[in-house]
Design a protein around this motif. Sequence first.
Motif, PDB file in Angstrom:
ATOM      1  N   CYS A   1       0.835  -1.219   0.000  1.00 59.16           N
ATOM      2  CA  CYS A   1       0.000   0.000   0.000  1.00 59.16           C
ATOM      3  C   CYS A   1       0.859   1.254   0.000  1.00 59.16           C
ATOM      4  O   CYS A   1       0.554   2.232  -0.702  1.00 59.16           O
ATOM      5  CB  CYS A   1      -0.929   0.005   1.219  1.00 59.16           C
ATOM      6  N   ALA A   2       1.955   1.245   0.782  1.00 63.52           N
ATOM      7  CA  ALA A   2       2.835   2.414   0.852  1.00 63.52           C
ATOM      8  C   ALA A   2       3.470   2.701  -0.502  1.00 63.52           C
ATOM      9  O   ALA A   2       3.626   3.865  -0.895  1.00 63.52           O
ATOM     10  CB  ALA A   2       3.924   2.188   1.902  1.00 63.52           C
ATOM     11  N   ILE A   3       3.839   1.650  -1.242  1.00 66.72           N
ATOM     12  CA  ILE A   3       4.438   1.818  -2.572  1.00 66.72           C
ATOM     13  C   ILE A   3       3.452   2.531  -3.502  1.00 66.72           C
ATOM     14  O   ILE A   3       3.797   3.509  -4.182  1.00 66.72           O
ATOM     15  CB  ILE A   3       4.829   0.453  -3.178  1.00 66.72           C
ATOM     16  N   ILE A   4       2.218   2.044  -3.544  1.00 68.30           N
ATOM     17  CA  ILE A   4       1.210   2.629  -4.440  1.00 68.30           C
ATOM     18  C   ILE A   4       0.912   4.072  -4.037  1.00 68.30           C
ATOM     19  O   ILE A   4       0.841   4.968  -4.892  1.00 68.30           O
ATOM     20  CB  ILE A   4      -0.082   1.785  -4.430  1.00 68.30           C
ATOM     21  N   ILE A   5       0.750   4.300  -2.738  1.00 66.43           N
ATOM     22  CA  ILE A   5       0.422   5.655  -2.263  1.00 66.43           C
ATOM     23  C   ILE A   5       1.544   6.634  -2.606  1.00 66.43           C
ATOM     24  O   ILE A   5       1.300   7.740  -3.097  1.00 66.43           O
ATOM     25  CB  ILE A   5       0.141   5.643  -0.749  1.00 66.43           C
ATOM     26  N   ALA A   6       2.797   6.220  -2.357  1.00 71.02           N
ATOM     27  CA  ALA A   6       3.941   7.097  -2.663  1.00 71.02           C
ATOM     28  C   ALA A   6       4.035   7.368  -4.160  1.00 71.02           C
ATOM     29  O   ALA A   6       4.295   8.507  -4.580  1.00 71.02           O
ATOM     30  CB  ALA A   6       5.235   6.462  -2.161  1.00 71.02           C
ATOM     31  N   SER A   7       3.805   6.338  -4.976  1.00 70.16           N
ATOM     32  CA  SER A   7       3.872   6.506  -6.437  1.00 70.16           C
ATOM     33  C   SER A   7       2.797   7.464  -6.934  1.00 70.16           C
ATOM     34  O   SER A   7       3.060   8.342  -7.766  1.00 70.16           O
ATOM     35  CB  SER A   7       3.737   5.149  -7.128  1.00 70.16           C
ATOM     36  N   VAL A   8       1.586   7.311  -6.409  1.00 71.33           N
ATOM     37  CA  VAL A   8       0.492   8.216  -6.797  1.00 71.33           C
ATOM     38  C   VAL A   8       0.809   9.638  -6.348  1.00 71.33           C
ATOM     39  O   VAL A   8       0.619  10.604  -7.102  1.00 71.33           O
ATOM     40  CB  VAL A   8      -0.844   7.742  -6.188  1.00 71.33           C
ATOM     41  N   GLY A   9       1.314   9.791  -5.116  1.00 68.08           N
ATOM     42  CA  GLY A   9       1.660  11.115  -4.609  1.00 68.08           C
ATOM     43  C   GLY A   9       2.710  11.812  -5.455  1.00 68.08           C
ATOM     44  O   GLY A   9       2.600  13.004  -5.755  1.00 68.08           O
ATOM     45  N   LEU A  10       3.744  11.039  -5.866  1.00 70.50           N
ATOM     46  CA  LEU A  10       4.778  11.603  -6.734  1.00 70.50           C
ATOM     47  C   LEU A  10       4.217  11.931  -8.113  1.00 70.50           C
ATOM     48  O   LEU A  10       4.592  12.932  -8.728  1.00 70.50           O
ATOM     49  CB  LEU A  10       5.941  10.614  -6.868  1.00 70.50           C
ATOM     50  N   ASN A  11       3.308  11.093  -8.591  1.00 72.50           N
ATOM     51  CA  ASN A  11       2.725  11.262  -9.914  1.00 72.50           C
ATOM     52  C   ASN A  11       1.865  12.525 -10.004  1.00 72.50           C
ATOM     53  O   ASN A  11       1.913  13.249 -11.002  1.00 72.50           O
ATOM     54  CB  ASN A  11       1.894  10.033 -10.259  1.00 72.50           C
ATOM     55  N   VAL A  12       1.084  12.783  -8.940  1.00 70.55           N
ATOM     56  CA  VAL A  12       0.190  13.952  -8.954  1.00 70.55           C
ATOM     57  C   VAL A  12       0.779  15.132  -8.196  1.00 70.55           C
ATOM     58  O   VAL A  12       0.131  16.147  -8.011  1.00 70.55           O
ATOM     59  CB  VAL A  12      -1.204  13.590  -8.377  1.00 70.55           C
ATOM     60  N   ASN A  13       2.032  14.968  -7.726  1.00 78.26           N
ATOM     61  CA  ASN A  13       2.748  16.047  -7.027  1.00 78.26           C
ATOM     62  C   ASN A  13       2.042  16.490  -5.743  1.00 78.26           C
ATOM     63  O   ASN A  13       1.962  17.679  -5.428  1.00 78.26           O
ATOM     64  CB  ASN A  13       2.927  17.253  -7.953  1.00 78.26           C
TER      65      ASN A  13
ATOM     66  N   ALA B   1       2.489   8.205   2.746  1.00 76.77           N
ATOM     67  CA  ALA B   1       3.255   7.006   2.386  1.00 76.77           C
ATOM     68  C   ALA B   1       4.476   6.842   3.287  1.00 76.77           C
ATOM     69  O   ALA B   1       4.828   5.725   3.684  1.00 76.77           O
ATOM     70  CB  ALA B   1       3.681   7.086   0.927  1.00 76.77           C
ATOM     71  N   MET B   2       5.130   7.955   3.618  1.00 74.62           N
ATOM     72  CA  MET B   2       6.282   7.897   4.523  1.00 74.62           C
ATOM     73  C   MET B   2       5.886   7.335   5.892  1.00 74.62           C
ATOM     74  O   MET B   2       6.611   6.534   6.497  1.00 74.62           O
ATOM     75  CB  MET B   2       6.873   9.295   4.719  1.00 74.62           C
ATOM     76  N   LEU B   3       4.720   7.791   6.367  1.00 72.54           N
ATOM     77  CA  LEU B   3       4.283   7.395   7.713  1.00 72.54           C
ATOM     78  C   LEU B   3       3.940   5.914   7.804  1.00 72.54           C
ATOM     79  O   LEU B   3       4.197   5.271   8.824  1.00 72.54           O
ATOM     80  CB  LEU B   3       3.076   8.237   8.139  1.00 72.54           C
ATOM     81  N   ILE B   4       3.352   5.344   6.756  1.00 79.36           N
ATOM     82  CA  ILE B   4       2.907   3.946   6.843  1.00 79.36           C
ATOM     83  C   ILE B   4       3.951   2.960   6.330  1.00 79.36           C
ATOM     84  O   ILE B   4       3.793   1.753   6.498  1.00 79.36           O
ATOM     85  CB  ILE B   4       1.588   3.736   6.067  1.00 79.36           C
ATOM     86  N   SER B   5       5.032   3.470   5.720  1.00 78.25           N
ATOM     87  CA  SER B   5       6.051   2.571   5.171  1.00 78.25           C
ATOM     88  C   SER B   5       6.762   1.797   6.285  1.00 78.25           C
ATOM     89  O   SER B   5       7.229   2.380   7.257  1.00 78.25           O
ATOM     90  CB  SER B   5       7.083   3.378   4.373  1.00 78.25           C
ATOM     91  N   PRO B   6       6.884   0.474   6.146  1.00 82.02           N
ATOM     92  CA  PRO B   6       7.570  -0.345   7.168  1.00 82.02           C
ATOM     93  C   PRO B   6       9.047  -0.574   6.859  1.00 82.02           C
ATOM     94  O   PRO B   6       9.666  -1.465   7.431  1.00 82.02           O
ATOM     95  CB  PRO B   6       6.790  -1.659   7.100  1.00 82.02           C
TER      96      PRO B   6
END
Length: 441
Positions: free
Chosen positions: A41-53, A61-66
Amino acid sequence: MTNKFFDYINLHKGEEKGEKVLENIRANIAFKGANLWILACAIIIASVGLNVNSTAVIIGAMLISPLMGPIVGAGFALGTYNFLLLKIAIKNLIIATIVSLLVSAIYFYISPFKDVQSELLARTSPTIYDVLIAFFGGLVGVISITRVEKGNPIPGVAIATALMPPLCTAGYGLATFNLSYFFGAFYLYTINCFFICIATFFVIKYLKYPTSSILDTQKEKRIRYGISMLILVMIIPSFYLAYTLFQEKKFTKTVEEFIDSEFTDRGYTVIYKKINYNSKPKKVELAFLDKKLTEENILLYNRLLQEKGLGEVNLTFKQDEKDIKSEILNELNRQDRSFAEKDIIINDLKRELAKYKVSEPGLVKEIGVLFPSLEQVSLGKVERNLTDTTSQVDWVLMYKDSVAPIKNSEKIRITNWLKARLQVDTVLVVNTYQPVVYTKE
């Protein structure tokens, strides 16, 4: 005095038992079960965040990344010479890294939006400052892990050290076959991993955790020598990149000052400006609204710019009418988009404000005339949660009746009158009087 000072900085105060710390670290190393789902989930969230700035999404994504788990585990294992734990931690970190790279690369490959956003660019050129952030963030993280009271630094460490965004940026580099982005972002990720691990190693050594293996002096020296060499290998490129960034900012600032002093302050309207530090030679392109320069003028301005000590710089001017018209139109389009975005934000704020705005200025006086038994009348709107996902904005009338409490029938009459007067279905009538209750001591 010395003892009191050391009491303030003593990390042994409030320290968790070593067995409990080791148990927690072991639980967060493996990527299976919940940890694997959270990583995905963290990978997808971070990728979407980077994609849409979106900075907010990236922070989530940083907070939930293990990913911190195996990195801290590796530092702990290195500090206690637990080579079995070190092997498991490194193995899990490599697996998580490869999975993250593949998933983010696949996402960016199939995503229709491949524009380079500022959040992506920010993670492609690490400097010595990223080393400092990773090291001191790692210190805070491992100190928190070794406390009985964990406190709230862990979320801050996750945001500061930012493991997932650079890894997903490296995935973007793979998806778009941009190796400079891949290596820059992956270097930042490696810096973060390494210096969090080293910070953990230092804290574990300082706290004198018992070692799992007994090593002779020669082997300990080899480990320390290896760590020192790795630190140098990781730091030296970051110093170079920091120096390059400093030189770029210095170049840009000098060019901006030159443009202001030679053109803007003299009444020239600059409609186009492009500064390219990374080209050879460095390039500066300008276009004016109505000013045309001769070849002699262009040579003069190039010489003046060279005298600023910027090295080899090529200053060119767009003077073709078609180019100028094109730049004017582009600038107008950019401004139109900016104004359109601002208009949308303003309209959203107006709609939000209208939900709670009371547009009946004389209503409170009218209530006072019709219902004199009410005291200290206030009228407004409140938002009520109907369910976990839905809410409703209702009118609310607040009053006091401390002198002569009104009857329930009177309260119903007031409610019905307000519904008819305001043409709404729901009105909340609330008595704010709280009687004082005296108790015997």
